[in-house]
Design a protein around this motif. Sequence first.
Motif, PDB file in Angstrom:
ATOM      1  N   ALA A   1     -19.142   9.554  16.785  1.00  0.00           N
ATOM      2  CA  ALA A   1     -19.812   9.206  15.566  1.00  0.00           C
ATOM      3  C   ALA A   1     -18.761   8.991  14.178  1.00  0.00           C
ATOM      4  O   ALA A   1     -18.413   8.276  13.516  1.00  0.00           O
ATOM      5  CB  ALA A   1     -21.298   9.376  15.286  1.00  0.00           C
ATOM      6  N   ALA A   2     -18.442  10.362  14.212  1.00  0.00           N
ATOM      7  CA  ALA A   2     -17.354  10.651  12.888  1.00  0.00           C
ATOM      8  C   ALA A   2     -16.068   9.789  13.331  1.00  0.00           C
ATOM      9  O   ALA A   2     -15.406   9.527  12.278  1.00  0.00           O
ATOM     10  CB  ALA A   2     -17.299  12.232  12.932  1.00  0.00           C
TER      11      ALA A   2
ATOM     12  N   GLY B   1     -15.800   7.269  14.939  1.00  0.00           N
ATOM     13  CA  GLY B   1     -16.065   5.923  14.538  1.00  0.00           C
ATOM     14  C   GLY B   1     -15.979   5.501  13.223  1.00  0.00           C
ATOM     15  O   GLY B   1     -15.504   4.443  12.765  1.00  0.00           O
ATOM     16  N   GLN B   2     -16.593   6.303  12.299  1.00  0.00           N
ATOM     17  CA  GLN B   2     -16.572   6.098  11.041  1.00  0.00           C
ATOM     18  C   GLN B   2     -15.337   6.142  10.440  1.00  0.00           C
ATOM     19  O   GLN B   2     -14.855   5.251   9.637  1.00  0.00           O
ATOM     20  CB  GLN B   2     -17.252   7.288  10.129  1.00  0.00           C
ATOM     21  CG  GLN B   2     -18.912   7.026  10.580  1.00  0.00           C
ATOM     22  CD  GLN B   2     -19.281   5.869   9.945  1.00  0.00           C
ATOM     23  OE1 GLN B   2     -18.588   4.989   9.190  1.00  0.00           O
ATOM     24  NE2 GLN B   2     -20.849   5.542  10.376  1.00  0.00           N
ATOM     25  N   ARG B   3     -14.328   6.833  11.007  1.00  0.00           N
ATOM     26  CA  ARG B   3     -12.956   6.720  10.482  1.00  0.00           C
ATOM     27  C   ARG B   3     -12.243   5.580  10.733  1.00  0.00           C
ATOM     28  O   ARG B   3     -11.474   5.115  10.031  1.00  0.00           O
ATOM     29  CB  ARG B   3     -12.110   8.190  11.299  1.00  0.00           C
ATOM     30  CG  ARG B   3     -12.210   9.373  10.336  1.00  0.00           C
ATOM     31  CD  ARG B   3     -11.616  10.602  11.096  1.00  0.00           C
ATOM     32  NE  ARG B   3     -10.246  10.314  11.664  1.00  0.00           N
ATOM     33  CZ  ARG B   3      -9.562  11.127  12.561  1.00  0.00           C
ATOM     34  NH1 ARG B   3     -10.271  11.864  13.246  1.00  0.00           N
ATOM     35  NH2 ARG B   3      -8.514  10.883  12.945  1.00  0.00           N
ATOM     36  N   MET B   4     -12.535   4.981  11.773  1.00  0.00           N
ATOM     37  CA  MET B   4     -11.829   3.657  12.305  1.00  0.00           C
ATOM     38  C   MET B   4     -12.378   2.686  11.305  1.00  0.00           C
ATOM     39  O   MET B   4     -11.577   1.943  10.707  1.00  0.00           O
ATOM     40  CB  MET B   4     -12.337   2.940  13.674  1.00  0.00           C
ATOM     41  CG  MET B   4     -11.920   4.023  14.946  1.00  0.00           C
ATOM     42  SD  MET B   4     -12.603   3.250  16.227  1.00  0.00           S
ATOM     43  CE  MET B   4     -12.628   4.815  17.523  1.00  0.00           C
ATOM     44  N   ARG B   5     -13.729   2.599  11.151  1.00  0.00           N
ATOM     45  CA  ARG B   5     -14.236   1.768  10.220  1.00  0.00           C
ATOM     46  C   ARG B   5     -13.558   1.903   8.758  1.00  0.00           C
ATOM     47  O   ARG B   5     -13.386   0.781   8.220  1.00  0.00           O
ATOM     48  CB  ARG B   5     -15.683   2.102   9.931  1.00  0.00           C
ATOM     49  CG  ARG B   5     -16.900   1.111  10.840  1.00  0.00           C
ATOM     50  CD  ARG B   5     -18.202   1.708  10.592  1.00  0.00           C
ATOM     51  NE  ARG B   5     -18.668   1.564   9.197  1.00  0.00           N
ATOM     52  CZ  ARG B   5     -19.217   0.445   8.871  1.00  0.00           C
ATOM     53  NH1 ARG B   5     -19.289  -0.355   9.698  1.00  0.00           N
ATOM     54  NH2 ARG B   5     -19.650   0.430   7.500  1.00  0.00           N
ATOM     55  N   THR B   6     -13.645   3.115   8.239  1.00  0.00           N
ATOM     56  CA  THR B   6     -13.027   3.130   6.912  1.00  0.00           C
ATOM     57  C   THR B   6     -11.607   2.829   6.815  1.00  0.00           C
ATOM     58  O   THR B   6     -11.116   2.069   6.004  1.00  0.00           O
ATOM     59  CB  THR B   6     -13.168   4.807   6.427  1.00  0.00           C
ATOM     60  OG1 THR B   6     -14.353   5.153   6.828  1.00  0.00           O
ATOM     61  CG2 THR B   6     -12.771   4.906   5.212  1.00  0.00           C
ATOM     62  N   GLN B   7     -10.899   2.994   7.903  1.00  0.00           N
ATOM     63  CA  GLN B   7      -9.429   2.799   7.690  1.00  0.00           C
ATOM     64  C   GLN B   7      -9.324   1.316   7.749  1.00  0.00           C
ATOM     65  O   GLN B   7      -8.374   0.579   6.937  1.00  0.00           O
ATOM     66  CB  GLN B   7      -8.534   3.477   9.014  1.00  0.00           C
ATOM     67  CG  GLN B   7      -7.156   3.291   8.474  1.00  0.00           C
ATOM     68  CD  GLN B   7      -6.113   4.008   9.657  1.00  0.00           C
ATOM     69  OE1 GLN B   7      -6.683   4.730  10.814  1.00  0.00           O
ATOM     70  NE2 GLN B   7      -4.966   3.975   9.541  1.00  0.00           N
ATOM     71  N   VAL B   8      -9.970   0.488   8.607  1.00  0.00           N
ATOM     72  CA  VAL B   8      -9.779  -0.919   8.977  1.00  0.00           C
ATOM     73  C   VAL B   8     -10.315  -1.452   7.445  1.00  0.00           C
ATOM     74  O   VAL B   8      -9.758  -2.462   7.114  1.00  0.00           O
ATOM     75  CB  VAL B   8     -10.556  -1.327  10.199  1.00  0.00           C
ATOM     76  CG1 VAL B   8     -10.572  -2.875  10.067  1.00  0.00           C
ATOM     77  CG2 VAL B   8      -9.965  -1.026  11.282  1.00  0.00           C
ATOM     78  N   ARG B   9     -11.388  -0.920   6.958  1.00  0.00           N
ATOM     79  CA  ARG B   9     -11.676  -1.578   5.730  1.00  0.00           C
ATOM     80  C   ARG B   9     -10.814  -1.591   4.613  1.00  0.00           C
ATOM     81  O   ARG B   9     -10.492  -2.160   3.845  1.00  0.00           O
ATOM     82  CB  ARG B   9     -13.015  -0.960   5.451  1.00  0.00           C
ATOM     83  CG  ARG B   9     -13.641  -1.266   4.126  1.00  0.00           C
ATOM     84  CD  ARG B   9     -13.967  -2.570   3.977  1.00  0.00           C
ATOM     85  NE  ARG B   9     -15.363  -2.952   3.778  1.00  0.00           N
ATOM     86  CZ  ARG B   9     -16.098  -4.075   3.622  1.00  0.00           C
ATOM     87  NH1 ARG B   9     -15.313  -4.968   3.457  1.00  0.00           N
ATOM     88  NH2 ARG B   9     -17.280  -4.302   3.931  1.00  0.00           N
ATOM     89  N   GLN B  10     -10.133  -0.313   4.496  1.00  0.00           N
ATOM     90  CA  GLN B  10      -9.045   0.274   3.292  1.00  0.00           C
ATOM     91  C   GLN B  10      -7.850  -0.712   3.633  1.00  0.00           C
ATOM     92  O   GLN B  10      -7.437  -1.334   2.768  1.00  0.00           O
ATOM     93  CB  GLN B  10      -8.774   1.679   3.393  1.00  0.00           C
ATOM     94  CG  GLN B  10      -9.753   2.498   2.490  1.00  0.00           C
ATOM     95  CD  GLN B  10      -9.309   3.903   2.513  1.00  0.00           C
ATOM     96  OE1 GLN B  10      -8.395   4.316   3.230  1.00  0.00           O
ATOM     97  NE2 GLN B  10     -10.097   4.799   1.884  1.00  0.00           N
ATOM     98  N   TRP B  11      -7.250  -0.709   4.675  1.00  0.00           N
ATOM     99  CA  TRP B  11      -6.076  -1.260   5.046  1.00  0.00           C
ATOM    100  C   TRP B  11      -6.149  -2.791   5.185  1.00  0.00           C
ATOM    101  O   TRP B  11      -5.139  -3.496   4.859  1.00  0.00           O
ATOM    102  CB  TRP B  11      -5.686  -0.785   6.286  1.00  0.00           C
ATOM    103  CG  TRP B  11      -4.855   0.861   6.125  1.00  0.00           C
ATOM    104  CD1 TRP B  11      -5.415   1.806   5.164  1.00  0.00           C
ATOM    105  CD2 TRP B  11      -4.019   1.561   7.008  1.00  0.00           C
ATOM    106  NE1 TRP B  11      -4.964   2.834   5.457  1.00  0.00           N
ATOM    107  CE2 TRP B  11      -3.952   2.635   6.381  1.00  0.00           C
ATOM    108  CE3 TRP B  11      -3.192   1.013   7.989  1.00  0.00           C
ATOM    109  CZ2 TRP B  11      -3.256   3.491   6.970  1.00  0.00           C
ATOM    110  CZ3 TRP B  11      -2.345   1.967   8.671  1.00  0.00           C
ATOM    111  CH2 TRP B  11      -2.247   3.377   7.986  1.00  0.00           C
TER     112      TRP B  11
END
Length: 420
Positions: A116-117, A119-129
């Motif tokens: 789960a954590a 997955g959150q990293r993926m989400r955050t990075q795609v959102r930021q970049w």
Amino acid sequence: MFALIDANNFYVSCERVFNPKLAHVPMVVLSNNDGCVVARSNEVKALGVKMGTPWFQLRELAETHGIRAFSSNYSLYADMSSRMMNVLAVYSPDQEVYSIDECFLGLAGFGNHDLAAYGQRMRTQVRQWLGLPVCVGFGETKTLAKLANHCAKKNLAGRDGVCDLTQLSQTERSGIFAALPVNEVWGVGRRLTEQLNQRRILTVEDLRTANPETLRKAFSVVLERTVRELNGIACQSLESVAPNKQQIMSSRSFGTYVYDLPGLGEAVAVYMARAAEKLRRQGSLAGIVQVYIRTNPFKDNAPQYHPSLSIPLPEATDDTARLIRAAQWGLKRIYKPGFAYQKAGIALLDLSPQANAQIPLFASTPDRHSLMQVMDRINATFGRGSLRSAAEGMQQSWRMKRERMSPAYTTQWDELPGVG
DNA sequence: CTATAACTCTCAA
DNA sequence: CTAACGTTGAGAGTTATAG
């Protein structure tokens, strides 16, 4: 273990990245020819607009709610897609790009990690970049990962756009599955849903607990595999290298009806040029050319005609000129005057690797490999259609409508606002 | 009669 | 002003055809 990462309302989200004022504005992206709705913002989904609705049927609703509509801008979406895939590729050695907006990641050996954590990293990075919203689902099989992604999107299990089914007990899963209609399962479409419902299989849990052998007999081996996958038995592996196509098709609806043979001939040549380019890119030759034309099937008071013809080639080839000649030869045979044609298409079939090319028994003009190579290089550098066959025509009055297109922000300097 | 080709149907994004 | 409804590809199963 698999992850499935899927962007939310992908085309809509791409438009919003470059036009932030559109956030929270009800908006849709239309299919080619500005025909049907193929992407909807949440605001539009909330209004009950279905996927695939013809745009002209939405006029009134669009006016009352201020729905903005955009022509699909594939060069923009394709570029955003490849950037997204590159970002996600770093999260696993095994990635399968499944479609323009989603990919699987193979996570063998990740079992002990906090998925789960992750997955959150993926989400955050795609959102930021990239500025794109995505959801992430985890499961023991591809089918379960897909379902987990659906749960993440609907906030049914997990939180903040991530759902890890692998952490749930079977009892917990069963509770969630029992509340999901069976058509949410990957591979269960409209027809299958109808027939399963007749057998009292209504929910995902009904399907999971059904007898796989019985379903194989009644339906197909595909459905049997799906049932096993729902139970955590992997039947589908990750396809990290996309295999060569077995057929290549190119077709398009016209912006306005075409009545005459020359107009259809131009369109067929343009589509064939595209298909032949793809054929060469994967190093194949085509043995059969298929061509078809058709009238508008939705216009029931107009006379209908939708012929097609397969043309076997004397030798397999990847020479655009030869392929166009074959298609136009076929077109001449199926064309009948007096119809309002709305669409034309071609297909390349019976594909074989160029390496296995047969030496022709009867001497004929050789394929012009170097010419094709030069043409592909010029078009790659200067843009599609820079160098093309005269058969494709100059006016192309039949070309599709794209009246609501946003700029190609990431691939065309001169389309950037403020750049002369 | 059998093997294959050709076609139809379903599903996916 | 009027008419206006996507594209590409795969796999399984069925039917037609060739040898």
